[in-house]
Design an enzyme around this catalytic site. Structure first.
Site, short mmCIF file in Angstrom:
data_model
loop_
_atom_site.label_atom_id
_atom_site.label_comp_id
_atom_site.label_asym_id
_atom_site.label_seq_id
_atom_site.Cartn_x
_atom_site.Cartn_y
_atom_site.Cartn_z
N HIS A 182 0.69 -0.59 -0.25
CA HIS A 182 0.36 -0.29 0.11
C HIS A 182 1.26 0.85 0.15
O HIS A 182 -0.02 2.20 0.07
CB HIS A 182 -1.16 0.20 0.53
N ASP A 192 -0.17 -7.22 1.44
CA ASP A 192 0.40 -6.08 1.53
C ASP A 192 1.82 -6.01 1.41
O ASP A 192 2.77 -5.14 2.10
CB ASP A 192 -0.36 -5.50 3.24
N SER A 205 4.48 2.43 8.18
CA SER A 205 4.10 1.39 7.10
C SER A 205 5.51 0.87 6.73
O SER A 205 6.26 1.24 5.69
CB SER A 205 2.77 1.64 6.03
#
Length: 828
Positions: A276, A322, A405
């Site tokens: 992402h 992901d 992230s």
């Protein structure tokens, strides 16, 4: 300058665990205490000065053509970022501006001599904290170089050359601090047709990287519960910490990722992050990795951003778990000590977990989950769910934030088991995070472009786990701290109430003289020293000013000063003069931050004065010299007025400025004396009665020290000292020690304000540089580090200094500059 025969003779040098022989340098042993006594005595990281700054034929940067992007709308950006977070989008740190710029359409070309030409463009990003650039085409001829830097030279990125060519032809730069930067190309005129440069992106940075307010979460940096990797909790993870990097994609998106090992253990540059985060085949060339972006000490306030790689090639990705895997287009410098983290694809949860990451774009942090993890769906709590994610129920120490992230999650065996997808964890709550499971990413979507297996197990070994490459013995050279400037943008001394020590007598003035340093007709700086005792008795009428008042005055000439030119100024009753005709502040309570960050001003004694209680204020021109006088003006007090203060500024047509003091007997409140260039960086505080002379200009490059290779056993480390001032008349000092002061010992007390000693109780070697750069071998010429495995992991701390007692260049009262420190971690 004395010949070599006047220096102490060579001597053997020894350090703990190292046996060294005499070198061709002149060496002698001096402890730091002896240095301070006998002589009355810590990223500026080593850098290369731009050609536009140092070439005598280059125009002043203010004359270079400029291109401006729109001003940042921070309230709108903040609202957008809140929505981005709610939608699970990666953290943004800059607003991208699409442009179409090339040297043929914008900027300023100059022919410097018969061979070389220079192209420059000033890039303005109003209200930005930092700026980054993206080039669709970047191709330099063999001898050419491109460089980006702040227009005031306060932040300089190393040059980009033909060695930085990327497979796609693109090039994306790291951030440059400030809201105005310069891009320059130095190229032989005959090679200009071979040059390709097409700028398509200007990123206006508004948060992260330790600068500017964050749009959400916290005002600056990360939450207070986070733990620096340099703290004691990070020590057991010293082999994995160097594998993690902060990353930028497209010049606007911020995430974290990690270098990851493969079963061939060949150092192939595979890098794991989150799907992402938007790193795909199209955006991978824009990837910038910042290595060792971390505090040198627990709780340290600064972290280097000068260790970076640019560009990558996309290899695989899978949205369900992901993950994205890229391969970097260049190998990180060996001196940076980057490792390749191990991994495990074993099924099931783990008994505990550790995360290493860059929360909110901050320095590298480490977080701990001391309880078992579980395999779930993304956002789910039931196990195993769809088996795509690993749930961290709640962090026991530290947390994650936007910017974390893509960061790796490690099992107790120090192996990556996933990368951060998302969650609600934050300081002050016990909410969960979810990491894409490496055990699921291993087979991914079943193809080479959607799984990890064929990339991380190229030998088809079937291994379920491997350990970190370089663990337990990787050599690293880690810079820390800052070198002190040969000149600084402003200067000041702050006096608490009743401590003013520059006062003269009723008949004899103390005079601080600022003698201009010029480049053509432009004043670029001042040499500040005590001048002859002078005083111009005011004969003009009293200006009749009240308390906290201003008077606009027009000088009989245009005054050029460092950073600008003016003819209209504003005289304030509170002991200062604005170098413009528009500033309205009459602030009577001086602070250093206000002094440095407001427009340019002259402050012979910024203090709360009250001419309504006595004395008078005057402006007059005598013999072409402009005089501003506070004559017998008392300080503001709640009770009866005290004795008056007599202070004067004399401004000469050639740019010379005198601060003159007859008597300053009445100073009950704080006062500041100095010159502020205006919205500049904060210099070290001075004690003007001790530290003069000093030099003021733009921040000149600090003395820098860098390792050109890693300190591996059996090798010699080449240490380069940069930005040496006046080399023919300088004694170079190389300091080496087994002890470090991470914050440095301030040498202001011996007349070197802003300079710090990082190598404690050092052995000192003397060298005699002939150019502004000097390379020395460590431990000594032809004397390699002993090939003894017991030395692995040992740290030594080195630093350079330059002492200039015979130079005509005055850098401070003691004529001493010190460099940043470098930690040499011995290894294989």
């Amino acid at each position: 300058m004395p010949g070599q025969g006047t220096l102490p003779p060579p001597a053997c040098v020894s350090l703990p665990h190292l046996s060294l022989s005499p070198s061709t340098d002149l060496m002698f042993r001096i402890s730091s205490a002896a240095l301070l006594a006998a002589l009355l005595v810590t990223p500026v990281l080593a850098q290369i000065d731009p050609i536009g700054r140092i070439h005598r034929s280059a125009k002043p940067v203010a004359q270079v053509a400029a291109y401006a992007v729109p001003r940042l709308d921070r309230p709108t950006i903040a609202a957008e970022d809140v929505n981005r977070a709610a939608n699970g989008q990666p953290a943004r740190y800059a607003i991208p501006n699409q442009v179409a710029i090339s040297p043929s359409t914008h900027g300023t070309w100059e022919r410097l001599d018969k061979t070389w030409s220079l192209w420059r463009l000033r890039i303005q990003a109003p209200d930005a904290s930092h700026v980054n650039l993206g080039f669709r085409q970047f191709s330099m001829p063999g001898n050419a170089r491109m460089q980006v830097y702040a227009s005031d030279y306060s932040y300089i990125v190393r040059p980009f050359t033909a060695a930085d060519h990327q497979p796609t032809g693109e090039l994306w730069t790291p951030i440059v601090r400030g809201d105005e930067i310069v891009c320059e190309v130095y190229v032989q005129a005959a090679d200009i047709p071979q040059m390709r440069l097409q700028l398509v992106h200007i990123g206006s940075g508004y948060r992260f990287f330790g600068a500017g307010p964050s749009a959400m979460v916290v005002a600056n940096g990360s939450g207070s519960c986070n733990v620096d990797v340099a703290c004691s909790q990070g020590a057991p993870w010293a082999n994995e910490i160097p594998a993690i990097a902060a990353i930028s994609t497209g010049g606007s998106i911020f995430c974290t990722g990690a270098m990851i090992n493969n079963t061939a253990q060949d150092g192939r540059n595979f890098f794991l992050t989150a799907y992402h985060c938007g790193v795909n085949s199209g955006s991978a060339p824009s990837l910038v990795c910042y290595w060792n972006y971390e505090a040198a000490t627990c709780g340290g306030s600064s972290a280097p951003l000068n260790m970076f790689t640019v560009g990558a090639t996309w290899r695989a990705g899978y949205s369900a778990s992901d993950f994205t895997l890229v391969e970097l287009n260049s190998t990180p410098n060996a001196a940076w000590g980057v490792t390749y983290a191990g991994w495990s694809r074993a099924s099931g949860g783990t008994s505990s977990a550790v995360g290493i990451h860059h929360p909110s774009g901050d320095k590298k942090k480490i977080s701990f989950e001391n309880n078992p993890t579980s395999v779930t769906s993304y956002g789910g709590t039931s196990s195993p769910g769809d088996g795509t994610h690993i749930r961290v129920t709640d962090w026991d120490l530290g947390t994650t934030e936007p910017g974390s992230s893509g960061s790796p999650l490690f099992n107790p065996n120090h192996q990556i088991i996933g990368q951060l997808h998302g969650g609600s964890a934050a300081c002050g709550n016990n909410l969960s995070d979810w990491y894409g499971a490496l055990q699921r990413s291993w087979t991914g979507g079943g193809s080479n472009s959607s799984r990890l297996s064929n990339w991380l197990d190229p030998t088809n070994s079937g291994a379920v786990s491997i350990n970190t490459l370089g663990a337990g013995g990787i050599a690293a050279a880690l810079p820390f701290g800052t070198g002190c400037y040969a000149s600084q943008e402003s200067y000041f001394e702050e006096f608490s109430g009743g401590t003013f020590d520059l006062s003269g007598t009723a008949t004899t003035a103390v005079n601080i003289r600022m003698t201009p340093i010029t480049s053509g007709s432009t004043v670029t700086g001042y040499t500040v020293d005590f001048g002859p005792s002078l005083w111009q008795t005011p004969t003009s009428p009293d200006l009749g000013l009240g308390d906290d008042a201003l008077s606009t005055q027009v000088l009989p000439f245009a005054l050029s000063y460092p950073g600008g030119q003016t003819q209209v100024v504003r005289f304030c009753t509170n002991g200062f003069v604005w170098l413009n005709g528009s500033s309205t502040s009459t602030d009577y309570s001086p602070t250093t931050a206000e002094f440095i960050n407001n427009p340019a001003r002259l402050a012979p004694c910024w203090v709360d004065l009250n001419p309504t209680a006595g004395g008078s204020c005057h402006y007059q021109v005598v013999g072409g010299v402009a005089y501003f006088t506070w004559n017998d003006v008392p300080a503001y007090t709640a009770g009866p007025a005290g004795a008056g203060n007599s202070i004067q500024i004399a401004i000469f047509p050639n740019g010379q400025i005198d601060y003159r003091y007859l008597q300053v007997p009445n100073q009950p409140n704080a006062a500041i004396v100095g010159f502020a260039r205006g919205n500049s960086s904060t210099p070290a505080a001075s004690d003007l009665s001790v530290d003069l002379p000093l030099t003021v200009g733009s921040n000149a490059s600090g003395l820098g020290l860098e390792a050109l290779n890693a300190p591996k056993l059996g090798t010699t480390v080449f240490m380069r000292t940069n930005n040496i001032v006046d080399p023919p008349f300088t004694f170079g000092l190389f300091l080496e020690s087994a002890q470090q002061s991470a914050t440095g010992l301030d040498l202001a007390s011996i007349g070197a304000p802003g300079c710090r000693l990082y190598a404690i109780n050092p052995i000192i070697s003397v060298f005699l540089p002939t150019t502004t750069s000097y390379v020395r071998q460590w431990p000594g010429p032809g004397q390699p580090i002993p090939n003894n495995s017991s030395l692995i992991g040992q740290s030594f701390f080195v630093q350079s200094a330059a002492w200039m007692p015979f130079s005509s260049t005055s850098v401070n009262a003691f004529d001493l500059l010190t460099s940043n420190g470098v930690e040499l971690v011995l290894g294989n």
